[in-house]
Design a protein around this motif. Structure first.
Motif, short mmCIF file in Angstrom:
data_model
loop_
_atom_site.label_atom_id
_atom_site.label_comp_id
_atom_site.label_asym_id
_atom_site.label_seq_id
_atom_site.Cartn_x
_atom_site.Cartn_y
_atom_site.Cartn_z
N LEU A 101 -50.13 -23.70 -5.52
CA LEU A 101 -50.36 -25.02 -6.09
C LEU A 101 -50.28 -24.96 -7.61
O LEU A 101 -50.81 -24.03 -8.22
CB LEU A 101 -51.72 -25.57 -5.66
N PHE A 102 -49.61 -25.95 -8.21
CA PHE A 102 -49.43 -26.10 -9.64
C PHE A 102 -48.35 -25.19 -10.22
O PHE A 102 -48.08 -25.26 -11.42
CB PHE A 102 -50.75 -25.94 -10.42
N ASP A 103 -47.73 -24.31 -9.41
CA ASP A 103 -46.58 -23.57 -9.91
C ASP A 103 -45.45 -24.56 -10.22
O ASP A 103 -45.38 -25.65 -9.65
CB ASP A 103 -46.09 -22.56 -8.87
N ILE A 104 -44.55 -24.16 -11.11
CA ILE A 104 -43.47 -25.05 -11.56
C ILE A 104 -42.12 -24.51 -11.12
O ILE A 104 -41.83 -23.32 -11.29
CB ILE A 104 -43.51 -25.23 -13.08
N VAL A 105 -41.31 -25.41 -10.56
CA VAL A 105 -39.97 -25.07 -10.10
C VAL A 105 -38.94 -25.80 -10.97
O VAL A 105 -39.04 -27.02 -11.16
CB VAL A 105 -39.76 -25.47 -8.62
N LEU A 106 -37.97 -25.05 -11.48
CA LEU A 106 -36.81 -25.63 -12.15
C LEU A 106 -35.68 -25.62 -11.13
O LEU A 106 -35.23 -24.55 -10.70
CB LEU A 106 -36.43 -24.82 -13.39
N ALA A 107 -35.23 -26.80 -10.72
CA ALA A 107 -34.29 -26.91 -9.61
C ALA A 107 -32.85 -26.71 -10.06
O ALA A 107 -32.24 -27.61 -10.65
CB ALA A 107 -34.45 -28.26 -8.92
N ILE A 108 -32.30 -25.53 -9.77
CA ILE A 108 -30.92 -25.25 -10.15
C ILE A 108 -29.94 -26.01 -9.28
O ILE A 108 -28.84 -26.36 -9.70
CB ILE A 108 -30.65 -23.72 -10.08
N GLY A 109 -30.34 -26.31 -8.05
CA GLY A 109 -29.49 -27.08 -7.15
C GLY A 109 -30.32 -27.78 -6.10
O GLY A 109 -31.49 -27.43 -5.88
N ALA A 110 -29.73 -28.77 -5.46
CA ALA A 110 -30.44 -29.54 -4.43
C ALA A 110 -29.56 -29.64 -3.18
O ALA A 110 -28.50 -30.26 -3.22
CB ALA A 110 -30.80 -30.93 -4.94
N SER A 111 -30.02 -29.01 -2.11
CA SER A 111 -29.42 -29.26 -0.80
C SER A 111 -30.00 -30.56 -0.28
O SER A 111 -30.91 -31.14 -0.88
CB SER A 111 -29.72 -28.10 0.14
N THR A 112 -29.50 -31.05 0.86
CA THR A 112 -30.00 -32.35 1.32
C THR A 112 -29.71 -32.58 2.79
O THR A 112 -28.80 -31.97 3.37
CB THR A 112 -29.38 -33.50 0.49
N ASP A 113 -30.50 -33.49 3.38
CA ASP A 113 -30.20 -34.02 4.71
C ASP A 113 -29.82 -35.50 4.60
O ASP A 113 -29.75 -36.21 5.59
CB ASP A 113 -31.36 -33.82 5.68
N THR A 114 -29.57 -35.96 3.37
CA THR A 114 -29.20 -37.36 3.15
C THR A 114 -27.69 -37.54 3.21
O THR A 114 -26.93 -36.57 3.22
CB THR A 114 -29.67 -37.86 1.78
N ASN A 115 -27.25 -38.79 3.21
CA ASN A 115 -25.81 -39.07 3.18
C ASN A 115 -25.39 -39.68 1.84
O ASN A 115 -24.38 -40.37 1.75
CB ASN A 115 -25.42 -40.00 4.32
N PHE A 116 -26.14 -39.41 0.78
CA PHE A 116 -25.91 -40.05 -0.50
C PHE A 116 -24.48 -39.81 -1.02
O PHE A 116 -23.85 -40.70 -1.59
CB PHE A 116 -26.93 -39.57 -1.55
N ALA A 117 -23.97 -38.59 -0.83
CA ALA A 117 -22.65 -38.26 -1.38
C ALA A 117 -21.49 -38.80 -0.55
O ALA A 117 -20.33 -38.69 -0.98
CB ALA A 117 -22.51 -36.75 -1.54
N TYR A 118 -21.77 -39.42 0.59
CA TYR A 118 -20.68 -39.96 1.41
C TYR A 118 -19.88 -41.01 0.65
O TYR A 118 -18.69 -41.21 0.93
CB TYR A 118 -21.25 -40.57 2.69
N GLN A 119 -20.52 -41.69 -0.29
CA GLN A 119 -19.85 -42.75 -1.03
C GLN A 119 -18.64 -42.26 -1.81
O GLN A 119 -17.74 -43.04 -2.13
CB GLN A 119 -20.84 -43.41 -1.99
N TYR A 120 -18.60 -40.96 -2.12
CA TYR A 120 -17.52 -40.42 -2.94
C TYR A 120 -16.29 -40.05 -2.10
O TYR A 120 -15.25 -39.69 -2.67
CB TYR A 120 -18.01 -39.20 -3.72
N ASP A 121 -16.42 -40.11 -0.79
CA ASP A 121 -15.30 -39.83 0.12
C ASP A 121 -14.64 -38.50 -0.22
O ASP A 121 -13.41 -38.39 -0.35
CB ASP A 121 -14.26 -40.97 0.05
N LEU A 122 -15.45 -37.47 -0.36
CA LEU A 122 -14.95 -36.14 -0.72
C LEU A 122 -14.43 -35.40 0.52
O LEU A 122 -14.93 -35.60 1.62
CB LEU A 122 -16.07 -35.33 -1.38
N PRO A 123 -13.49 -34.51 0.34
CA PRO A 123 -12.95 -33.76 1.48
C PRO A 123 -13.78 -32.52 1.81
O PRO A 123 -13.26 -31.48 2.20
CB PRO A 123 -11.55 -33.36 0.99
N GLY A 124 -15.08 -32.60 1.64
CA GLY A 124 -15.97 -31.47 1.91
C GLY A 124 -17.40 -31.83 1.56
O GLY A 124 -17.74 -33.01 1.41
N THR A 125 -18.25 -30.83 1.39
CA THR A 125 -19.66 -31.03 1.09
C THR A 125 -19.92 -30.79 -0.39
O THR A 125 -19.56 -29.72 -0.93
CB THR A 125 -20.53 -30.07 1.91
N PHE A 126 -20.52 -31.75 -1.07
CA PHE A 126 -20.78 -31.65 -2.50
C PHE A 126 -22.08 -30.89 -2.75
O PHE A 126 -23.12 -31.23 -2.19
CB PHE A 126 -20.88 -33.04 -3.13
#
Length: 233
Positions: A101-126
């Motif tokens: 508790l109270f440790d700090i994380v600097l997020a170098i990257g974010a994986s996801t279970d969302t479909n937020f990047a679908y809007q970009y119609d990319l030919p793969g996973t962003f």
């Protein structure tokens, strides 16, 4: 120019904005860390303020919970108000049992279970990643101030109360250190627009250790995270 979600006009908001999920945390930061503060937004009680920190102009604004919410606010800040640096300061649930508790994380990257990047119609996973400029400077600031941080990958989820409570273990096996609900959308919006974004998180609860902080601690107690973000701004 205003938006349906922000009553500010262009010029009210600094080029660097701190983005806590909780609008009351934005209010706390403005009242306790900034000078010459002016409130620029209260639409939907999503409080936003601009002031100075060590003589530099900086803004702070709540974003709400989830990709849909931060997706709206960060998009408008970037495209309608000219924001160049977006620094999310939020809470996370630890998947790594070494995080306390109270440790700090600097997020170098974010994986996801969302479909937020679908809007970009990319030919793969962003792969949504932080700005190296902000990340490296944040790490340097933390080290210089004796604040321990963990740089790692996180997961942004649409689901808080998961129907399969052990799913987190699958993410942990992939080296995911913590979970939250906003960073993937923030990183996508920033990448698409060519601006800088970074998420700085404080561990508010540990799924691995079965421990948690109080709501008041989450609103007012994450001061090391706030210090890093403000020095970075």
């Amino acid at each position: 120019m205003t938006t349906p979600h922000n009553s500010a006009i262009k010029g009210n908001i600094a080029e660097t904005v701190l983005l806590p999920g909780d609008p009351l945390r934005a209010k706390f930061i403005a009242e306790n860390f900034l000078q010459d503060v002016e409130q620029f937004n209260a639409v939907r009680n999503m409080f936003g303020y601009t002031g100075t920190y060590n003589g530099k102009r900086v803004s702070v604004m709540g974003t709400g919970m989830g990709c849909a919410s931060i997706g709206i606010y960060s998009y408008e800040l970037i495209h309608m108000y000219g924001v160049k640096n977006l620094i999310r300061i939020g809470s996370c649930g630890a998947y790594d049992e070494n995080l306390k508790l109270f440790d700090i994380v600097l997020a170098i990257g974010a994986s996801t279970d969302t479909n937020f990047a679908y809007q970009y119609d990319l030919p793969g996973t962003f792969s949504a990643t932080a700005s190296w400029e902000l990340l490296s400077n944040a790490k340097k600031i933390a080290d210089e101030n004796g604040i321990h941080t963990v740089v790692g990958n996180i997961v942004t989820s649409d689901v808080f109360y998961h129907d399969s409570p052990d799913d987190w273990k699958r993410w942990a096996k992939m080296g995911i250190v913590a979970a939250e609900m906003e960073s993937y959308a923030l990183y996508c919006n920033a990448s698409r627009a060519g601006v800088n974004a970074l998420t700085i998180l404080t561990v508010s609860d540990s799924i691995a250790r079965q421990s948690e902080t109080t709501p008041e601690q989450r609103e007012k107690g994450f001061k090391d995270m706030m210090k890093i973000a403000l020095e970075l701004a």
